[in-house]
Design a protein around this motif. Sequence first.
Motif, PDB file in Angstrom:
ATOM      1  N   ILE A 175       0.845  -1.204   0.000  1.00 21.10           N
ATOM      2  CA  ILE A 175       0.000   0.000   0.000  1.00 21.10           C
ATOM      3  C   ILE A 175       0.874   1.246   0.000  1.00 21.10           C
ATOM      4  O   ILE A 175       0.622   2.204  -0.734  1.00 21.10           O
ATOM      5  CB  ILE A 175      -0.957  -0.009   1.215  1.00 21.10           C
ATOM      6  N   PHE A 176       1.924   1.239   0.802  1.00 18.84           N
ATOM      7  CA  PHE A 176       2.816   2.401   0.831  1.00 18.84           C
ATOM      8  C   PHE A 176       3.467   2.632  -0.526  1.00 18.84           C
ATOM      9  O   PHE A 176       3.589   3.756  -0.973  1.00 18.84           O
ATOM     10  CB  PHE A 176       3.899   2.218   1.909  1.00 18.84           C
ATOM     11  N   TYR A 177       3.875   1.542  -1.158  1.00 20.11           N
ATOM     12  CA  TYR A 177       4.606   1.703  -2.405  1.00 20.11           C
ATOM     13  C   TYR A 177       3.667   2.028  -3.561  1.00 20.11           C
ATOM     14  O   TYR A 177       3.834   3.036  -4.255  1.00 20.11           O
ATOM     15  CB  TYR A 177       5.405   0.433  -2.705  1.00 20.11           C
ATOM     16  N   PHE A 178       2.622   1.217  -3.724  1.00 20.26           N
ATOM     17  CA  PHE A 178       1.773   1.401  -4.908  1.00 20.26           C
ATOM     18  C   PHE A 178       0.795   2.554  -4.728  1.00 20.26           C
ATOM     19  O   PHE A 178       0.651   3.392  -5.603  1.00 20.26           O
ATOM     20  CB  PHE A 178       1.029   0.102  -5.233  1.00 20.26           C
ATOM     21  N   PHE A 179       0.141   2.596  -3.556  1.00 25.98           N
ATOM     22  CA  PHE A 179      -0.888   3.631  -3.367  1.00 25.98           C
ATOM     23  C   PHE A 179      -0.275   4.963  -2.959  1.00 25.98           C
ATOM     24  O   PHE A 179      -0.284   5.932  -3.704  1.00 25.98           O
ATOM     25  CB  PHE A 179      -1.932   3.163  -2.353  1.00 25.98           C
ATOM     26  N   VAL A 183       0.263   8.327  -5.104  1.00 21.43           N
ATOM     27  CA  VAL A 183      -0.514   9.514  -4.749  1.00 21.43           C
ATOM     28  C   VAL A 183       0.392  10.651  -4.298  1.00 21.43           C
ATOM     29  O   VAL A 183       0.246  11.797  -4.713  1.00 21.43           O
ATOM     30  CB  VAL A 183      -1.541   9.169  -3.647  1.00 21.43           C
ATOM     31  N   LEU A 184       1.354  10.336  -3.428  1.00 23.05           N
ATOM     32  CA  LEU A 184       2.203  11.378  -2.849  1.00 23.05           C
ATOM     33  C   LEU A 184       3.529  11.507  -3.587  1.00 23.05           C
ATOM     34  O   LEU A 184       4.362  12.335  -3.231  1.00 23.05           O
ATOM     35  CB  LEU A 184       2.486  11.074  -1.370  1.00 23.05           C
ATOM     36  N   ASP A 185       3.709  10.649  -4.608  1.00 19.84           N
ATOM     37  CA  ASP A 185       4.932  10.705  -5.396  1.00 19.84           C
ATOM     38  C   ASP A 185       6.185  10.566  -4.522  1.00 19.84           C
ATOM     39  O   ASP A 185       7.026  11.457  -4.462  1.00 19.84           O
ATOM     40  CB  ASP A 185       4.991  12.023  -6.207  1.00 19.84           C
ATOM     41  N   ILE A 186       6.244   9.454  -3.801  1.00 10.77           N
ATOM     42  CA  ILE A 186       7.453   9.225  -2.997  1.00 10.77           C
ATOM     43  C   ILE A 186       8.206   8.044  -3.587  1.00 10.77           C
ATOM     44  O   ILE A 186       7.623   7.164  -4.220  1.00 10.77           O
ATOM     45  CB  ILE A 186       7.127   8.974  -1.505  1.00 10.77           C
ATOM     46  N   SER A 187       9.513   8.033  -3.349  1.00 13.74           N
ATOM     47  CA  SER A 187      10.356   6.993  -3.944  1.00 13.74           C
ATOM     48  C   SER A 187      10.164   5.668  -3.207  1.00 13.74           C
ATOM     49  O   SER A 187       9.633   5.638  -2.099  1.00 13.74           O
ATOM     50  CB  SER A 187      11.809   7.416  -3.890  1.00 13.74           C
ATOM     51  N   ARG A 188      10.674   4.590  -3.835  1.00 11.74           N
ATOM     52  CA  ARG A 188      10.479   3.273  -3.230  1.00 11.74           C
ATOM     53  C   ARG A 188      11.184   3.182  -1.887  1.00 11.74           C
ATOM     54  O   ARG A 188      10.697   2.554  -0.960  1.00 11.74           O
ATOM     55  CB  ARG A 188      10.948   2.187  -4.195  1.00 11.74           C
ATOM     56  N   ILE A 189      12.349   3.851  -1.794  1.00 11.60           N
ATOM     57  CA  ILE A 189      13.111   3.725  -0.549  1.00 11.60           C
ATOM     58  C   ILE A 189      12.388   4.440   0.598  1.00 11.60           C
ATOM     59  O   ILE A 189      12.294   3.943   1.712  1.00 11.60           O
ATOM     60  CB  ILE A 189      14.559   4.247  -0.753  1.00 11.60           C
ATOM     61  N   SER A 194       9.205   4.208   5.424  1.00  5.55           N
ATOM     62  CA  SER A 194       8.017   4.675   6.169  1.00  5.55           C
ATOM     63  C   SER A 194       7.161   3.500   6.595  1.00  5.55           C
ATOM     64  O   SER A 194       6.667   3.462   7.724  1.00  5.55           O
ATOM     65  CB  SER A 194       7.149   5.625   5.341  1.00  5.55           C
ATOM     66  N   ALA A 195       6.981   2.528   5.681  1.00  9.48           N
ATOM     67  CA  ALA A 195       6.152   1.376   6.044  1.00  9.48           C
ATOM     68  C   ALA A 195       6.742   0.673   7.259  1.00  9.48           C
ATOM     69  O   ALA A 195       6.025   0.366   8.220  1.00  9.48           O
ATOM     70  CB  ALA A 195       6.042   0.419   4.867  1.00  9.48           C
ATOM     71  N   LEU A 196       8.061   0.464   7.260  1.00 14.76           N
ATOM     72  CA  LEU A 196       8.714  -0.212   8.390  1.00 14.76           C
ATOM     73  C   LEU A 196       8.589   0.605   9.665  1.00 14.76           C
ATOM     74  O   LEU A 196       8.297   0.076  10.739  1.00 14.76           O
ATOM     75  CB  LEU A 196      10.196  -0.446   8.079  1.00 14.76           C
ATOM     76  N   ALA A 197       8.833   1.930   9.546  1.00  9.04           N
ATOM     77  CA  ALA A 197       8.811   2.791  10.732  1.00  9.04           C
ATOM     78  C   ALA A 197       7.418   2.843  11.340  1.00  9.04           C
ATOM     79  O   ALA A 197       7.247   2.751  12.552  1.00  9.04           O
ATOM     80  CB  ALA A 197       9.282   4.189  10.367  1.00  9.04           C
ATOM     81  N   ILE A 198       6.419   2.975  10.482  1.00  9.86           N
ATOM     82  CA  ILE A 198       5.051   3.088  10.997  1.00  9.86           C
ATOM     83  C   ILE A 198       4.587   1.757  11.587  1.00  9.86           C
ATOM     84  O   ILE A 198       3.892   1.718  12.608  1.00  9.86           O
ATOM     85  CB  ILE A 198       4.118   3.603   9.885  1.00  9.86           C
ATOM     86  N   PHE A 199       5.035   0.670  10.969  1.00  8.89           N
ATOM     87  CA  PHE A 199       4.720  -0.654  11.512  1.00  8.89           C
ATOM     88  C   PHE A 199       5.341  -0.816  12.899  1.00  8.89           C
ATOM     89  O   PHE A 199       4.669  -1.158  13.871  1.00  8.89           O
ATOM     90  CB  PHE A 199       5.256  -1.725  10.556  1.00  8.89           C
ATOM     91  N   ALA A 200       6.643  -0.523  13.000  1.00  6.14           N
ATOM     92  CA  ALA A 200       7.330  -0.673  14.290  1.00  6.14           C
ATOM     93  C   ALA A 200       6.748   0.287  15.324  1.00  6.14           C
ATOM     94  O   ALA A 200       6.603  -0.063  16.493  1.00  6.14           O
ATOM     95  CB  ALA A 200       8.825  -0.431  14.126  1.00  6.14           C
ATOM     96  N   ILE A 266      10.689  -6.842  -1.746  1.00  5.73           N
ATOM     97  CA  ILE A 266       9.586  -7.114  -2.657  1.00  5.73           C
ATOM     98  C   ILE A 266       9.268  -5.884  -3.519  1.00  5.73           C
ATOM     99  O   ILE A 266       8.721  -6.006  -4.606  1.00  5.73           O
ATOM    100  CB  ILE A 266       8.345  -7.573  -1.830  1.00  5.73           C
ATOM    101  N   ILE A 267       9.631  -4.674  -3.021  1.00  2.00           N
ATOM    102  CA  ILE A 267       9.412  -3.495  -3.870  1.00  2.00           C
ATOM    103  C   ILE A 267      10.736  -3.039  -4.478  1.00  2.00           C
ATOM    104  O   ILE A 267      10.981  -1.854  -4.689  1.00  2.00           O
ATOM    105  CB  ILE A 267       8.714  -2.337  -3.106  1.00  2.00           C
TER     106      ILE A 267
END
Lengths: 319, 355
Positions: A175-179, A183-189, A194-200, A266-267
């Motif tokens: 969701i972070f990568y594709f959506f 939408v926010l035009d952010i890079s894969r890294i 962000s996905a890892l940080a928000i998960f943790a 995976i991304i």
Amino acid sequence: MKIINKNIPWHFLTLFILFSLCAGLWVATKKIDYTWRWNRVPQYFIYHDEELIPIPFDGVVASLSNLGDQTQIKVVSEQGEEKTFTVDSNAVEVSEGEDLFQGDYLGAVFEWRAGPLLKGLWVTLWISAVASIFGMIIGLVTGLCRVANNPTLRSLSITYIELIRGTPLLVQIFIFYFFLGTVLDISRIVAGISALAIFAGAYVAEIIRAGIQSIPKGQMEAARSLGMNVPQAMVYIILPQAFKRTLPPLAGQFISLIKDSSLVSIIAITDLTKSGREVITSTFATFEIWFVVAFLYLMLTSVLSQVIAWVERRLSVSD
Amino acid sequence: MSNNIILELKQITQAYDQQLVVKDLSLTLQNGEIGCLLGASGCGKTTVLRTIAGFEQLLEGEIFLNGKCVSRSGYLLPPAKRKIGMVFQDYALFPHLTIFDNVAFGLKGMEKALLIRRVNEALELVGLHSEHAKYPHEISGGQQQRVALARALAPKPHLLLMDEPFSNLDVTLRERLSMEVRDILKEYGTTALFVTHNQNEAFAVADRIGVMYNGEILQWDSAHNLYHRPVSPRIAEFVGEGSLIKGVVNDNNQVETGLGLLDGVMTATTPTETVVQLLIRPEDIIHDDNSPVKAEVIRRSFRGANILYTLLLGSGDKVQALVPSHCDHQPGEKIGIHPDVRHLVIFPVGVQRRK
């Protein structure tokens, strides 16, 4: 002394079981047609790269001066232009007074370079480190909101925690990568971190909340009666104690984070896992590489747990 | 004199959920006075203390600290701004700070030289200066107690509040410390209010004691008056040992009781022929083998120097007697006693015509 003697047979049994497991695996792999090629692995960590140095023009070798390991070669072009190159002494390919054409090699420089596995390890390391720092910040803020008196702060933090804990990390990364990435035009890294940080952060928040609530109420009241307001009491009295108590669960969470970071491969972020997969495609040493990758993760996590154990010992002075 | 009043509670009322735990409670403390709220657990005494500290909202009434209103319905001055010190039941020392830093905690923002002087002064006052570098878990319970006191006193609060300050200590230490604490408070000139369920502590430390029952103060008085001039039978029974026996006041201002005719100064004036309850303290009963009045021992409680006997009188009343422990009698024995009641604490029950 007697206690140690009594345990020795058990240690032997442990060793025997581990040895049997390894032997069993070895026998099992013997039965299938697999050639172990461990010798192919080291070059993917670090390799000796040969860089050939060409002459940029037609000219003559004016002088060679040996500086030990390295040799300086001075060349002069037909127009009288002078240039000096440095190559490794054992790879000098020209002699003094030799005529050269443009593109002829003067010699070579050898350099050690990091292979894909080492590069991947570094990517995993810094992605996990950055995600941990942000995860800690997010977790601390959310944890404080979780125990706040304000109902909005409380509900928002609970919603966040439930949302994150209730969905798989892999799905969140997608969701972070594709959506969000689109939408926010952010890079894969950025999306991956962000996905890892928000998960943790969601898990850290719960750990922090538990830590804060484990400190007796009297501590806050004592601090307040001594002239502190609630935020000051939090910073000087509650959080230092809570931090000490939450260190073991926090360590577990950050060790998890290092391992979970493998999912960002995976991304198409070239972390340790992705590098491993890439190396496998060129070596076909599938078994060896995965074992090596597992070992590298184990190194990272055990170093982290050692560091945290050390911090814990330092802090336990006041226990 | 009114500017000498440090603490004034004006008819405060306090509730948890739907239950009133403090009802219309008023009290005042003069500068330098040590007050005590004495009562069984659940009587609301700790709630009163926490309300004064500013941890609880008031339902009704007002609290004045040093002439300034700090709490009324809907208004609460934060605890940090009240200039109070508080000693908690479990001391609540900060485990991650040294003794020195614990005591210095309330002095944040003070100039360093002054701060060090003030902390040392407070630690010397409680006799713990040599332990300043240790952590709270490295010192004994009694020392922790004194550190808690030093920490609360160091900022020189207007009022010191103590919540069951001695209840976590063993008995011998408790007695010694309670006297020490009184000396320290008096030396510092601190006005203090503490709560306890232990009468001995209250008597040893406090100048004024409020006996609390069910959210109310039944009597706010000195220890001597609580013991010798209780205003109600409940206080008479709660404070100290003793029992209430039945009596009738006769024409000569004497009281006829199961112990015989008693003569003395009465605490209340009553019309003659009034049936009263009369308070008999254990020290009012003298053991005397030659006395014509006999009573049966129904229980004995050995106390070392004394034995506390519970005696059954011929009239059916029970009294207690404190007798030197070499006079050893077993339950069932009859022993001679004579009453030595100097002042008669009586509570009228009703008027009864004599047959």
